[in-house]
Scaffold this motif. Structure first.
Motif, PDB file in Angstrom:
ATOM      1  N   ILE A 233       0.839  -1.204   0.000  1.00 11.38           N
ATOM      2  CA  ILE A 233       0.000   0.000   0.000  1.00 11.38           C
ATOM      3  C   ILE A 233       0.871   1.250   0.000  1.00 11.38           C
ATOM      4  O   ILE A 233       0.628   2.203  -0.748  1.00 11.38           O
ATOM      5  N   VAL A 234       1.893   1.258   0.846  1.00  6.05           N
ATOM      6  CA  VAL A 234       2.773   2.423   0.947  1.00  6.05           C
ATOM      7  C   VAL A 234       3.574   2.601  -0.340  1.00  6.05           C
ATOM      8  O   VAL A 234       3.770   3.721  -0.820  1.00  6.05           O
ATOM      9  N   VAL A 235       4.019   1.484  -0.930  1.00  2.60           N
ATOM     10  CA  VAL A 235       4.746   1.555  -2.201  1.00  2.60           C
ATOM     11  C   VAL A 235       3.860   2.163  -3.279  1.00  2.60           C
ATOM     12  O   VAL A 235       4.288   3.054  -4.034  1.00  2.60           O
ATOM     13  N   LEU A 236       2.619   1.694  -3.363  1.00  7.25           N
ATOM     14  CA  LEU A 236       1.699   2.212  -4.374  1.00  7.25           C
ATOM     15  C   LEU A 236       1.393   3.679  -4.143  1.00  7.25           C
ATOM     16  O   LEU A 236       1.291   4.465  -5.090  1.00  7.25           O
ATOM     17  N   MET A 237       1.262   4.079  -2.881  1.00  4.65           N
ATOM     18  CA  MET A 237       1.005   5.482  -2.578  1.00  4.65           C
ATOM     19  C   MET A 237       2.134   6.361  -3.085  1.00  4.65           C
ATOM     20  O   MET A 237       1.905   7.461  -3.609  1.00  4.65           O
ATOM     21  N   HIS A 238       3.359   5.894  -2.959  1.00  2.00           N
ATOM     22  CA  HIS A 238       4.499   6.655  -3.473  1.00  2.00           C
ATOM     23  C   HIS A 238       4.476   6.733  -5.007  1.00  2.00           C
ATOM     24  O   HIS A 238       4.988   7.689  -5.588  1.00  2.00           O
ATOM     25  N   ASP A 239       3.889   5.704  -5.645  1.00  2.00           N
ATOM     26  CA  ASP A 239       3.858   5.672  -7.114  1.00  2.00           C
ATOM     27  C   ASP A 239       2.709   6.489  -7.698  1.00  2.00           C
ATOM     28  O   ASP A 239       2.718   6.792  -8.897  1.00  2.00           O
ATOM     29  N   ILE A 240       1.710   6.819  -6.901  1.00  2.00           N
ATOM     30  CA  ILE A 240       0.578   7.600  -7.404  1.00  2.00           C
ATOM     31  C   ILE A 240       1.028   9.043  -7.635  1.00  2.00           C
ATOM     32  O   ILE A 240       1.501   9.700  -6.707  1.00  2.00           O
ATOM     33  N   PRO A 241       0.894   9.556  -8.847  1.00  2.00           N
ATOM     34  CA  PRO A 241       1.276  10.955  -9.105  1.00  2.00           C
ATOM     35  C   PRO A 241       0.475  11.914  -8.231  1.00  2.00           C
ATOM     36  O   PRO A 241      -0.724  11.718  -8.021  1.00  2.00           O
TER      37      PRO A 241
ATOM     38  N   ARG B 140      -1.288  15.510  -6.894  1.00  2.00           N
ATOM     39  CA  ARG B 140      -2.257  16.403  -7.523  1.00  2.00           C
ATOM     40  C   ARG B 140      -1.560  17.440  -8.398  1.00  2.00           C
ATOM     41  O   ARG B 140      -2.044  17.802  -9.474  1.00  2.00           O
ATOM     42  N   ARG B 141      -0.405  17.914  -7.972  1.00  2.00           N
ATOM     43  CA  ARG B 141       0.321  18.923  -8.738  1.00  2.00           C
ATOM     44  C   ARG B 141       0.878  18.368 -10.052  1.00  2.00           C
ATOM     45  O   ARG B 141       1.167  19.117 -10.977  1.00  2.00           O
ATOM     46  N   GLU B 142       1.029  17.048 -10.130  1.00  2.00           N
ATOM     47  CA  GLU B 142       1.557  16.426 -11.337  1.00  2.00           C
ATOM     48  C   GLU B 142       0.470  16.073 -12.344  1.00  2.00           C
ATOM     49  O   GLU B 142       0.758  15.474 -13.377  1.00  2.00           O
ATOM     50  N   ARG B 143      -0.743  16.452 -12.064  1.00  2.00           N
ATOM     51  CA  ARG B 143      -1.864  16.084 -12.915  1.00  2.00           C
ATOM     52  C   ARG B 143      -2.410  17.306 -13.649  1.00  2.00           C
ATOM     53  O   ARG B 143      -2.225  18.436 -13.195  1.00  2.00           O
ATOM     54  N   PRO B 144      -3.098  17.072 -14.784  1.00  2.05           N
ATOM     55  CA  PRO B 144      -3.735  18.205 -15.470  1.00  2.05           C
ATOM     56  C   PRO B 144      -4.808  18.831 -14.591  1.00  2.05           C
ATOM     57  O   PRO B 144      -5.385  18.175 -13.722  1.00  2.05           O
ATOM     58  N   GLU B 145      -5.079  20.076 -14.825  1.00  4.63           N
ATOM     59  CA  GLU B 145      -5.960  20.826 -13.938  1.00  4.63           C
ATOM     60  C   GLU B 145      -7.362  20.246 -13.864  1.00  4.63           C
ATOM     61  O   GLU B 145      -8.011  20.293 -12.814  1.00  4.63           O
ATOM     62  N   TYR B 146      -7.848  19.677 -14.983  1.00  6.14           N
ATOM     63  CA  TYR B 146      -9.215  19.163 -14.974  1.00  6.14           C
ATOM     64  C   TYR B 146      -9.360  17.930 -14.074  1.00  6.14           C
ATOM     65  O   TYR B 146     -10.474  17.498 -13.762  1.00  6.14           O
ATOM     66  N   GLU B 147      -8.253  17.340 -13.618  1.00  6.71           N
ATOM     67  CA  GLU B 147      -8.307  16.196 -12.713  1.00  6.71           C
ATOM     68  C   GLU B 147      -8.204  16.605 -11.235  1.00  6.71           C
ATOM     69  O   GLU B 147      -8.392  15.772 -10.351  1.00  6.71           O
ATOM     70  N   HIS B 148      -7.913  17.861 -10.974  1.00  9.96           N
ATOM     71  CA  HIS B 148      -7.647  18.286  -9.603  1.00  9.96           C
ATOM     72  C   HIS B 148      -8.840  18.049  -8.675  1.00  9.96           C
ATOM     73  O   HIS B 148      -8.666  17.595  -7.548  1.00  9.96           O
ATOM     74  N   SER B 149     -10.036  18.356  -9.136  1.00 11.75           N
ATOM     75  CA  SER B 149     -11.205  18.240  -8.257  1.00 11.75           C
ATOM     76  C   SER B 149     -11.523  16.785  -7.924  1.00 11.75           C
ATOM     77  O   SER B 149     -12.131  16.494  -6.893  1.00 11.75           O
ATOM     78  N   ALA B 150     -11.120  15.870  -8.798  1.00 11.01           N
ATOM     79  CA  ALA B 150     -11.421  14.447  -8.570  1.00 11.01           C
ATOM     80  C   ALA B 150     -10.312  13.726  -7.818  1.00 11.01           C
ATOM     81  O   ALA B 150     -10.505  12.584  -7.389  1.00 11.01           O
ATOM     82  N   TYR B 151      -9.181  14.385  -7.622  1.00 11.58           N
ATOM     83  CA  TYR B 151      -7.999  13.689  -7.072  1.00 11.58           C
ATOM     84  C   TYR B 151      -8.247  13.172  -5.654  1.00 11.58           C
ATOM     85  O   TYR B 151      -8.078  11.973  -5.379  1.00 11.58           O
ATOM     86  N   TYR B 152      -8.654  14.047  -4.748  1.00 11.46           N
ATOM     87  CA  TYR B 152      -8.822  13.634  -3.354  1.00 11.46           C
ATOM     88  C   TYR B 152      -9.973  12.643  -3.163  1.00 11.46           C
ATOM     89  O   TYR B 152      -9.820  11.662  -2.419  1.00 11.46           O
ATOM     90  N   PRO B 153     -11.144  12.838  -3.813  1.00  9.34           N
ATOM     91  CA  PRO B 153     -12.181  11.801  -3.709  1.00  9.34           C
ATOM     92  C   PRO B 153     -11.715  10.455  -4.267  1.00  9.34           C
ATOM     93  O   PRO B 153     -12.043   9.407  -3.701  1.00  9.34           O
ATOM     94  N   ALA B 154     -10.952  10.485  -5.367  1.00  5.10           N
ATOM     95  CA  ALA B 154     -10.445   9.232  -5.932  1.00  5.10           C
ATOM     96  C   ALA B 154      -9.483   8.557  -4.967  1.00  5.10           C
ATOM     97  O   ALA B 154      -9.483   7.330  -4.811  1.00  5.10           O
ATOM     98  N   LEU B 155      -8.657   9.356  -4.305  1.00  7.90           N
ATOM     99  CA  LEU B 155      -7.710   8.809  -3.341  1.00  7.90           C
ATOM    100  C   LEU B 155      -8.446   8.182  -2.157  1.00  7.90           C
ATOM    101  O   LEU B 155      -8.064   7.101  -1.670  1.00  7.90           O
ATOM    102  N   ALA B 156      -9.512   8.830  -1.709  1.00  5.17           N
ATOM    103  CA  ALA B 156     -10.309   8.276  -0.612  1.00  5.17           C
ATOM    104  C   ALA B 156     -10.968   6.961  -1.035  1.00  5.17           C
ATOM    105  O   ALA B 156     -10.996   5.987  -0.267  1.00  5.17           O
TER     106      ALA B 156
END
Length: 369
Positions: free
Chosen positions: A184-192, A194-210
């Protein structure tokens, strides 16, 4: 002559009777066929209507499952009992469970129990009064001035144990030392980020992470692991190894200040605390709400005094859908030790300083999700 004339008459009567009987049988067959055929047609029509309706119903259930169920936050599936018909399994909508967050007070109490356990441990297993100076020597090359000084020893031991513990239940911690499942921790480090994502994905980033945390916990049965109902052997080996290593590091660091007659109990108590912290880490990880800890910096109002955060504030960083909130919600206040007095007189503890200060919500805090 008269007898010979009667023979044709009898023959005619006989033929006439046979003809009438045949006509009656034929008429009866026609009547029977006319009666049966509509019934058969009606049965076939009813069967075709049933099959068509069943097909439409299944299709509508499938559409509901693939569209509305996901938007409905995956409500729980009603368990299938032994009294249910076998066919009910094929027609029932399969829905993944909805993960309701644990009550804030329950989580707070479990984290507070860790904090109190650390305080009790330090009180029971370390010499907090002896001040090393003059002819006294300290063997440990790692011992800091804060450990040598009796005024600050209790605070620094509490802080070091808490930091060791909380850093290892953090999702973005070190995969080699974590108390969480390593993958789990390894995968968390591999997940790009929010700053590394296009702006249109920003609003979905935290809900997706949850959602990722919640479903990962469901698939790995982390709730059952946390509560001792399921044993993940690979995880248990990794966790026990990392817990043992963490305890050995603490014992080595504090060896000059521990009470030698209680060394065995000291080790066992540390192992128990770290084991409990691992369960708390799993609990926090599987919540749809993002939990974490505040900064290790002291409250701004104590900057003019000697003070030390011995246990950071427990905070909530998102709403129930994983969306980041503007200001973290403080569930448990930071424990702050104010260093005052002469040597051999440890300072007072403050747990009433709410973590609403700027320091306690900074980026240097520990984030669980």
């Amino acid at each position: 002559m008269s007898s010979s004339q009667e023979l044709p008459s009898k023959s005619i009567v006989k033929n006439s009777t046979s003809s009438c009987h045949g006509e009656c049988v034929a008429k009866n067959k026609v009547v029977i066929l006319c009666t049966i055929i509509p019934i058969v047609v009606a049965i076939l029509a009813a069967l075709a209507s049933f099959l068509f309706t069943r097909r439409i119903l299944r299709r509508s259930l499938y559409d509901s499952a693939t569209h509305s169920d996901l938007d409905d936050n995956l409500r729980p599936l009603k368990p299938i009992t032994s009294n249910d018909q076998p066919d009910s399994v094929t027609t029932q909508t399969i829905r993944l469970p909805r993960f309701e967050p644990e009550a804030d007070n329950d989580i707070r109490n479990k984290v507070a129990a860790l904090c109190h356990a650390i305080d009790d441990h330090v009180q029971n297993f370390y010499d907090l009064k002896r001040d090393y100076g003059g002819g006294d020597t300290v063997e440990s090359v790692n011992a800091s001035d804060l450990l040598v000084n009796a005024r600050t020893r209790k605070a620094i031991i509490r802080r070091e144990i808490a930091m060791k513990m909380l850093n290892r239940i953090c999702i973005d911690g070190d995969p080699e030392t974590t108390f969480l499942p390593k993958q789990i921790v390894v995968l968390m480090h591999d997940i790009p980020s929010r700053r590394e994502r296009p702006e249109y994905e920003h609003s979905a980033y935290y809900p997706a992470l949850a959602s990722w945390r919640v479903f990962t916990a469901f698939l790995l049965r982390l709730k059952d692991v946390e509560q001792g109902r399921f044993e993940a052997q690979d995880y248990e080996k990794q966790k026990q190894s990392n817990i043992t290593n963490a305890v050995e590091e603490l014992i080595s660091y504090f060896k000059d200040f521990a009470l030698p007659q209680k060394s065995k109990n000291q080790r066992n108590d540390l192992l128990k605390m770290m084991e409990n912290s691992a369960r708390v880490g799993l609990l926090l990880f599987r919540q749809p709400v993002t939990w974490g800890f505040g900064s290790w910096d002291s409250d701004d109002r104590l900057k003019s005094e000697d003070s030390m955060v011995t246990f950071p504030a427990l905070q909530i960083f998102s709403d129930g859908d994983g969306r980041k909130i503007r200001s973290p919600n403080i569930v448990m206040e930071a424990e702050i030790e104010v260093i005052r007095g002469k040597a051999g007189q440890p300072g007072s503890r403050h747990g009433s300083f709410k973590a609403r200060s700027r320091a306690s919500t900074g980026s240097r805090g520990i984030r669980i999700g």
